[in-house]
Design a protein around this motif. Structure first.
Motif, mmCIF file in Angstrom:
data_model
loop_
_atom_site.group_PDB
_atom_site.id
_atom_site.type_symbol
_atom_site.label_atom_id
_atom_site.label_comp_id
_atom_site.label_asym_id
_atom_site.label_seq_id
_atom_site.Cartn_x
_atom_site.Cartn_y
_atom_site.Cartn_z
ATOM 1 N N VAL A 85 8.946 -6.264 0.096
ATOM 2 C CA VAL A 85 9.573 -6.728 1.435
ATOM 3 C C VAL A 85 10.975 -5.129 1.567
ATOM 4 C CG1 VAL A 85 11.331 -7.739 2.717
ATOM 5 C CG2 VAL A 85 9.477 -8.515 1.418
ATOM 6 N N PRO A 86 12.219 -5.066 0.263
ATOM 7 C CA PRO A 86 12.518 -3.907 0.989
ATOM 8 C C PRO A 86 12.281 -2.789 0.939
ATOM 9 C CG PRO A 86 13.245 -5.812 -1.032
ATOM 10 C CD PRO A 86 12.206 -5.387 -0.621
ATOM 11 N N MET A 87 11.551 -2.721 1.135
ATOM 12 C CA MET A 87 10.754 -1.105 1.261
ATOM 13 C C MET A 87 10.114 -1.316 2.625
ATOM 14 S SD MET A 87 7.375 1.131 -0.663
ATOM 15 C CE MET A 87 8.275 1.148 -2.668
ATOM 16 N N LEU A 88 9.628 -2.034 3.037
ATOM 17 C CA LEU A 88 8.822 -2.230 4.022
ATOM 18 C C LEU A 88 10.250 -2.233 5.271
ATOM 19 C CD1 LEU A 88 6.635 -5.123 3.839
ATOM 20 C CD2 LEU A 88 5.698 -2.998 4.439
ATOM 21 N N ARG A 89 11.356 -2.572 4.958
ATOM 22 C CA ARG A 89 12.243 -2.745 5.348
ATOM 23 C C ARG A 89 12.664 -1.691 5.823
ATOM 24 N NH1 ARG A 89 14.517 -8.935 4.163
ATOM 25 N NH2 ARG A 89 12.916 -9.863 5.899
ATOM 26 N N SER A 90 12.656 -1.099 4.515
ATOM 27 C CA SER A 90 13.740 0.801 4.656
ATOM 28 C C SER A 90 13.616 2.047 5.424
ATOM 29 C CB SER A 90 13.796 1.104 3.340
ATOM 30 O OG SER A 90 11.815 1.341 2.251
ATOM 31 N N LYS A 91 11.276 1.429 5.833
ATOM 32 C CA LYS A 91 10.593 2.125 6.957
ATOM 33 C C LYS A 91 10.668 2.152 8.254
ATOM 34 C CE LYS A 91 9.725 4.234 3.515
ATOM 35 N NZ LYS A 91 9.841 5.796 3.226
ATOM 36 N N GLY A 92 11.798 0.211 8.621
ATOM 37 C CA GLY A 92 11.842 0.075 9.712
ATOM 38 C C GLY A 92 10.803 -1.266 10.381
ATOM 39 N N MET A 93 9.797 -1.072 9.072
ATOM 40 C CA MET A 93 9.430 -2.587 9.635
ATOM 41 C C MET A 93 9.655 -3.744 9.953
ATOM 42 S SD MET A 93 5.977 -2.271 7.857
ATOM 43 C CE MET A 93 4.467 -0.695 7.721
ATOM 44 N N GLU B 70 -0.908 -0.520 13.826
ATOM 45 C CA GLU B 70 -1.405 0.929 13.186
ATOM 46 C C GLU B 70 -1.504 1.512 12.636
ATOM 47 O OE1 GLU B 70 -4.829 1.224 15.915
ATOM 48 O OE2 GLU B 70 -5.458 -1.252 15.718
ATOM 49 N N ALA B 71 -0.037 2.502 13.554
ATOM 50 C CA ALA B 71 0.191 3.692 12.808
ATOM 51 C C ALA B 71 1.834 3.284 11.608
ATOM 52 C CB ALA B 71 1.605 4.812 13.701
ATOM 53 N N GLU B 72 2.399 2.593 11.920
ATOM 54 C CA GLU B 72 3.400 1.580 10.476
ATOM 55 C C GLU B 72 2.866 1.513 9.743
ATOM 56 O OE1 GLU B 72 5.909 -0.560 12.146
ATOM 57 O OE2 GLU B 72 6.459 -0.028 14.672
ATOM 58 N N GLN B 73 1.451 0.589 9.922
ATOM 59 C CA GLN B 73 1.132 0.399 8.950
ATOM 60 C C GLN B 73 0.073 1.861 8.363
ATOM 61 O OE1 GLN B 73 -1.038 -3.284 8.939
ATOM 62 N NE2 GLN B 73 0.440 -4.280 9.258
ATOM 63 N N ALA B 74 -0.620 2.249 8.704
ATOM 64 C CA ALA B 74 -0.671 3.891 8.341
ATOM 65 C C ALA B 74 -0.444 4.437 7.439
ATOM 66 C CB ALA B 74 -1.863 4.750 8.940
ATOM 67 N N ALA B 75 1.159 4.795 7.824
ATOM 68 C CA ALA B 75 2.292 5.426 7.632
ATOM 69 C C ALA B 75 2.808 5.067 6.265
ATOM 70 C CB ALA B 75 2.890 6.610 8.504
ATOM 71 N N PHE B 76 2.782 3.458 6.380
ATOM 72 C CA PHE B 76 3.602 3.185 5.272
ATOM 73 C C PHE B 76 2.355 3.281 3.624
ATOM 74 C CE2 PHE B 76 3.871 -0.853 2.496
ATOM 75 C CZ PHE B 76 5.344 -0.305 1.988
ATOM 76 N N TYR B 77 0.678 2.962 3.953
ATOM 77 C CA TYR B 77 0.203 1.827 3.105
ATOM 78 C C TYR B 77 -0.362 3.600 2.817
ATOM 79 C CZ TYR B 77 0.197 -2.739 3.341
ATOM 80 O OH TYR B 77 1.722 -3.960 3.941
ATOM 81 N N GLY B 78 -0.578 4.755 3.220
ATOM 82 C CA GLY B 78 -0.564 5.920 2.551
ATOM 83 C C GLY B 78 -0.218 6.655 2.103
#
Length: 118
Positions: A29-37, A65-73
């Motif tokens: 969750v801290p990583m998700l939030r740091s990426k702006g999610m 789709e764009a945010e998750q592709a960038a994050f999970y990739g």
């Protein structure tokens, strides 16, 4: 403004809930939030021991789709908390629905165990 909620529910492998929750709280969750999610809420289910939820809000399906592709990739995810979470998941289900910003904020407030850092 309306928000697209992604409600992700996980059925976890037996005996993995505490480790999964720790990895979510301390790493994912801290990583998700740091990426702006926008993580609206996440946590253990109140009604069943082996279930967990993660709710995120997006401006559109394209943004999701764009945010998750960038994050999970990203290598940060793949080399980071990915295996600590994925290895503990038996199954998961995603549901998408549109809500008002007020509804998303209400969900955030009513489920505040894991919402904004306090």
């Amino acid at each position: 403004m309306n928000r697209l909620l992604e409600i992700r529910t996980y059925r976890l492998k037996p005996g993995t809930l505490e480790a999964f929750d720790k990895a979510m709280q301390e790493r994912a969750v801290p990583m998700l939030r740091s990426k702006g999610m926008d993580v609206v809420t996440y946590g253990k289910s109140d009604h069943e021991e082996a279930t967990y939820h993660l709710v995120r809000a997006y401006d559109s399906r394209e943004a999701l789709e764009a945010e998750q592709a960038a994050f999970y990739g990203s290598s940060e995810w793949r080399d980071g908390p990915r295996s600590a979470l994925v290895d503990r998941i038996e199954t998961y289900l995603n549901t998408l629905l549109w809500v008002s910003q007020e509804a998303a904020d209400s969900m955030r407030t009513l489920n505040d165990r894991h919402t904004e850092d306090k």
